[in-house]
Design an enzyme around this catalytic site. Sequence first.
Site, PDB file in Angstrom:
ATOM      1  N   ILE A 154      50.901-116.036  34.238  1.00 54.49           N
ATOM      2  CA  ILE A 154      49.747-116.837  34.171  1.00 54.49           C
ATOM      3  C   ILE A 154      49.964-118.244  34.495  1.00 54.49           C
ATOM      4  O   ILE A 154      50.863-118.924  34.653  1.00 54.49           O
ATOM      5  CB  ILE A 154      49.141-116.729  32.531  1.00 54.49           C
ATOM      6  CG1 ILE A 154      50.206-117.351  31.754  1.00 54.49           C
ATOM      7  CG2 ILE A 154      49.026-115.295  32.302  1.00 54.49           C
ATOM      8  CD1 ILE A 154      49.475-117.567  30.364  1.00 54.49           C
ATOM      9  N   LYS A 180      55.136-114.135  31.773  1.00 58.77           N
ATOM     10  CA  LYS A 180      55.849-115.487  32.225  1.00 58.77           C
ATOM     11  C   LYS A 180      54.795-116.593  32.415  1.00 58.77           C
ATOM     12  O   LYS A 180      54.229-116.353  33.242  1.00 58.77           O
ATOM     13  CB  LYS A 180      56.341-115.278  33.609  1.00 58.77           C
ATOM     14  CG  LYS A 180      57.644-115.899  33.878  1.00 58.77           C
ATOM     15  CD  LYS A 180      57.240-117.423  34.093  1.00 58.77           C
ATOM     16  CE  LYS A 180      56.575-117.740  35.389  1.00 58.77           C
ATOM     17  NZ  LYS A 180      56.094-119.214  35.453  1.00 58.77           N
ATOM     18  N   ALA A 182      53.303-120.275  32.883  1.00 55.70           N
ATOM     19  CA  ALA A 182      53.363-121.364  33.447  1.00 55.70           C
ATOM     20  C   ALA A 182      54.466-122.504  33.413  1.00 55.70           C
ATOM     21  O   ALA A 182      54.369-122.993  32.203  1.00 55.70           O
ATOM     22  CB  ALA A 182      52.201-121.993  34.186  1.00 55.70           C
ATOM     23  N   SER A 234      47.498-119.471  42.154  1.00 55.66           N
ATOM     24  CA  SER A 234      47.067-119.781  43.365  1.00 55.66           C
ATOM     25  C   SER A 234      46.811-118.633  44.441  1.00 55.66           C
ATOM     26  O   SER A 234      47.449-117.627  44.256  1.00 55.66           O
ATOM     27  CB  SER A 234      47.780-120.845  44.003  1.00 55.66           C
ATOM     28  OG  SER A 234      49.083-120.308  44.019  1.00 55.66           O
ATOM     29  N   GLU A 255      43.660-112.735  40.256  1.00 58.48           N
ATOM     30  CA  GLU A 255      42.678-113.642  39.960  1.00 58.48           C
ATOM     31  C   GLU A 255      42.641-115.159  40.447  1.00 58.48           C
ATOM     32  O   GLU A 255      43.881-115.602  39.858  1.00 58.48           O
ATOM     33  CB  GLU A 255      42.295-113.779  38.258  1.00 58.48           C
ATOM     34  CG  GLU A 255      40.889-114.208  38.049  1.00 58.48           C
ATOM     35  CD  GLU A 255      40.780-115.498  38.086  1.00 58.48           C
ATOM     36  OE1 GLU A 255      40.605-116.213  39.226  1.00 58.48           O
ATOM     37  OE2 GLU A 255      40.962-116.171  37.091  1.00 58.48           O
ATOM     38  N   CYS A 289      39.236-121.785  36.904  1.00 60.36           N
ATOM     39  CA  CYS A 289      38.995-120.698  38.227  1.00 60.36           C
ATOM     40  C   CYS A 289      37.696-120.776  38.649  1.00 60.36           C
ATOM     41  O   CYS A 289      37.200-120.570  39.847  1.00 60.36           O
ATOM     42  CB  CYS A 289      39.812-119.635  38.092  1.00 60.36           C
ATOM     43  SG  CYS A 289      39.587-118.830  36.341  1.00 60.36           S
ATOM     44  N   GLU A 386      39.417-124.650  47.414  1.00 55.45           N
ATOM     45  CA  GLU A 386      39.585-125.084  45.899  1.00 55.45           C
ATOM     46  C   GLU A 386      40.151-126.364  45.615  1.00 55.45           C
ATOM     47  O   GLU A 386      41.459-126.505  45.835  1.00 55.45           O
ATOM     48  CB  GLU A 386      40.170-123.901  45.219  1.00 55.45           C
ATOM     49  CG  GLU A 386      40.179-123.930  43.855  1.00 55.45           C
ATOM     50  CD  GLU A 386      40.842-122.584  42.952  1.00 55.45           C
ATOM     51  OE1 GLU A 386      41.781-122.253  43.372  1.00 55.45           O
ATOM     52  OE2 GLU A 386      40.293-122.163  42.120  1.00 55.45           O
TER      53      GLU A 386
HETATM   54  P1  NAI Z   1      50.771-121.082  41.210  1.00 58.06           P
HETATM   55  O1  NAI Z   1      50.095-120.062  41.945  1.00 58.06           O
HETATM   56  O2  NAI Z   1      51.857-121.707  41.563  1.00 58.06           O
HETATM   57  O3  NAI Z   1      51.371-121.032  39.824  1.00 58.06           O
HETATM   58  C1  NAI Z   1      50.510-120.034  38.751  1.00 58.06           C
HETATM   59  C2  NAI Z   1      51.807-119.029  38.122  1.00 58.06           C
HETATM   60  O4  NAI Z   1      52.510-118.429  39.345  1.00 58.06           O
HETATM   61  C3  NAI Z   1      52.851-119.835  37.347  1.00 58.06           C
HETATM   62  O5  NAI Z   1      53.159-119.021  36.129  1.00 58.06           O
HETATM   63  C4  NAI Z   1      53.954-119.920  38.295  1.00 58.06           C
HETATM   64  O6  NAI Z   1      55.036-120.199  37.657  1.00 58.06           O
HETATM   65  C5  NAI Z   1      53.863-118.539  38.963  1.00 58.06           C
HETATM   66  N1  NAI Z   1      54.620-118.490  40.224  1.00 58.06           N
HETATM   67  C6  NAI Z   1      54.879-119.461  41.250  1.00 58.06           C
HETATM   68  N2  NAI Z   1      55.385-118.994  42.262  1.00 58.06           N
HETATM   69  C7  NAI Z   1      55.718-117.677  41.983  1.00 58.06           C
HETATM   70  C8  NAI Z   1      56.358-116.675  42.531  1.00 58.06           C
HETATM   71  N3  NAI Z   1      56.988-116.849  43.837  1.00 58.06           N
HETATM   72  N4  NAI Z   1      56.493-115.499  42.055  1.00 58.06           N
HETATM   73  C9  NAI Z   1      55.940-115.297  40.807  1.00 58.06           C
HETATM   74  N5  NAI Z   1      55.442-116.201  40.241  1.00 58.06           N
HETATM   75  C10 NAI Z   1      55.016-117.428  40.524  1.00 58.06           C
HETATM   76  O7  NAI Z   1      49.572-122.376  40.994  1.00 58.06           O
HETATM   77  P2  NAI Z   1      49.954-123.921  40.907  1.00 58.06           P
HETATM   78  O8  NAI Z   1      51.270-124.215  41.696  1.00 58.06           O
HETATM   79  O9  NAI Z   1      50.139-124.383  39.400  1.00 58.06           O
HETATM   80  O10 NAI Z   1      48.698-124.688  41.027  1.00 58.06           O
HETATM   81  C11 NAI Z   1      48.376-124.799  42.636  1.00 58.06           C
HETATM   82  C12 NAI Z   1      46.821-124.644  42.986  1.00 58.06           C
HETATM   83  O11 NAI Z   1      46.670-123.140  42.740  1.00 58.06           O
HETATM   84  C13 NAI Z   1      45.740-125.343  42.096  1.00 58.06           C
HETATM   85  O12 NAI Z   1      45.840-126.454  42.682  1.00 58.06           O
HETATM   86  C14 NAI Z   1      44.700-124.230  42.183  1.00 58.06           C
HETATM   87  O13 NAI Z   1      43.993-124.513  43.348  1.00 58.06           O
HETATM   88  C15 NAI Z   1      45.115-123.085  42.100  1.00 58.06           C
HETATM   89  N6  NAI Z   1      45.397-122.380  41.073  1.00 58.06           N
HETATM   90  C16 NAI Z   1      44.394-121.516  40.350  1.00 58.06           C
HETATM   91  C17 NAI Z   1      44.213-121.102  39.156  1.00 58.06           C
HETATM   92  C18 NAI Z   1      43.355-120.150  38.897  1.00 58.06           C
HETATM   93  O14 NAI Z   1      42.914-120.277  37.658  1.00 58.06           O
HETATM   94  N7  NAI Z   1      42.812-119.321  39.373  1.00 58.06           N
HETATM   95  C19 NAI Z   1      45.355-121.352  38.311  1.00 58.06           C
HETATM   96  C20 NAI Z   1      46.252-122.460  38.531  1.00 58.06           C
HETATM   97  C21 NAI Z   1      46.219-122.886  40.028  1.00 58.06           C
END
Ligand code: NAI
Length: 484
Positions: A154, A180, A182, A234, A255, A289, A386
């Site tokens: 998440i 797991k 964030a 993301s 999502e 989101c 986004e």
């Molecule tokens: P992210 O996608 O990197 O993080 C989301 C989750 O994925 C966190 O728990 C992170 O630890 C985990 N994660 C990261 N790399 C991973 C991997 N290789 N394997 C498994 N899990 C992994 O998002 P981040 O870096 O926090 O934000 C970057 C952009 O993503 C934001 O600017 C936004 O545009 C988008 N985003 C969209 C969200 C939504 O609600 N749809 C939520 C968060 C970010």
Amino acid sequence: MSDLDLFFDPTRCFIGGNWVVPNGQQTLPIENPSTGETVGAIARGTADDIDHAVRAAQAALNGEWGRMPAAERGRLLARIGHMVLERADQLARIEAIDVGKPLKQAKADALALARYLEFYGGACDKIHGETIPYQDGYTVYTLRQPHGVTAHIIPWNYPMQIIGRSVVGALAMGNAAVLKPAEEACLTAIAFAKICDEAGLPKGALNVVPGLGEEAGAALTSHPGVHHISFTGSVGVGQLIQEAAARNVVPVTLELGGKSPQLVFADADLDRALPFLVNAGIQNAGQTCSASSRILVHRSVHDEVLARMAERYRALRVGPALDDLEVGPLVSARQKHIVSSFLDHLDGAKIAARGQLADGIPAGGHYLAPALVSHVVPSNALAQDEIFGPVQVVIPFDDEADAIRIANGTDFGLVAGVWTADGGRQMRLAKAIRSGQVFINNYGAGGGVELPFGGIGKSGHGREKGFEALYGFSVLKTVAAWHG
Ligand code: NAI
Ligand code: MG
């Protein structure tokens, strides 16, 4: 101001019902985005911790949790929901400090988590299979069974709400979950584990391993003992996770956010629409989101809508989460940098209005004044990507076909709002817009837990929330018995 009043130890992982020091004995800092200060530390789980958690989840399925009748599971989830309600203020304060979210919005998240527990608690014993008329001598029926071990990755923007729609839905169907959270915001996930522990959730039914995405997260999504993956975050990481799921051939729900439009026609009730248009862009500082980052307006009312939105923007105040103004800081320096870069590359677009930073805000906080942007062509990055910050673009359209073309003209499709008094147009647009949800003369419908939610295109696939989520968190088995 940022004193965290915790009722759990955030440097521990919750694995198999035990509070364990992570294998590498390391921690990650907790930053308060309102001040930029480090206010504590969380566990940095490793691949070993993830492996233990997946094994503990499997053991739970083979033990008390796997044998628990659906009605009892429901009663347990309802009890946890009650405990979340009792602690809602405390959870809200923790979330406000951890995420930088204004206190009222954090409180709404805690109440939403309680609602998920009530809703899915009540649903546990109401999802069932069917009997199927078949050839003479047979009785055929279907069973809805849990996948087994479900993995939940998440993000930081709405930890409590996403735990509700993802983890709670999976538990309701009898899966055993490994969560797991964030790295930017883990605290309420650990708090949730603590509450589940106090409520008597059988050991291993829920496991929480905080840690880095590329470390604990990647270990979880590639673990061969995981039977279903649910991810919110993301697009780039979603793609990695779908690849990992493909290697193990397990189902995945993604999502991935969006670029959700609201379409305002000339006959719209603007007095009703205005607060929705703006709130959907600035809630949680736009880090949502389902944020509505594109406002498409019929040319005949474009200038009026822009002027009225601008007036609201100028009244928005930005400040520390605990001051509970309309807008808080962004979650991190990195997120502020991402959002600011968009505003540094306007490519012909114009800033129509900005909100104001409150006096005396801490210098180290990640504050950014909300920005309303006009004169944006639909192909501009501001209208395509986004942004995930308090930025909305206003784009004129000429007629219904033009509105649909622009609305559908991004890679995303999560949510849309349609503002018009014309009933036929409402129905046509509800069908024509490519997105998982369409709201008519509202936006978000209060975010009800009952409403199936999810994307198409790069917004992802699969549905969470509502009863629909429970089908996704279970497998259908067909049983054909020949008895002559
Ligand atoms: P992210 O996608 O990197 O993080 C989301 C989750 O994925 C966190 O728990 C992170 O630890 C985990 N994660 C990261 N790399 C991973 C991997 N290789 N394997 C498994 N899990 C992994 O998002 P981040 O870096 O926090 O934000 C970057 C952009 O993503 C934001 O600017 C936004 O545009 C988008 N985003 C969209 C969200 C939504 O609600 N749809 C939520 C968060 C970010
Ligand atoms: Mg990341």
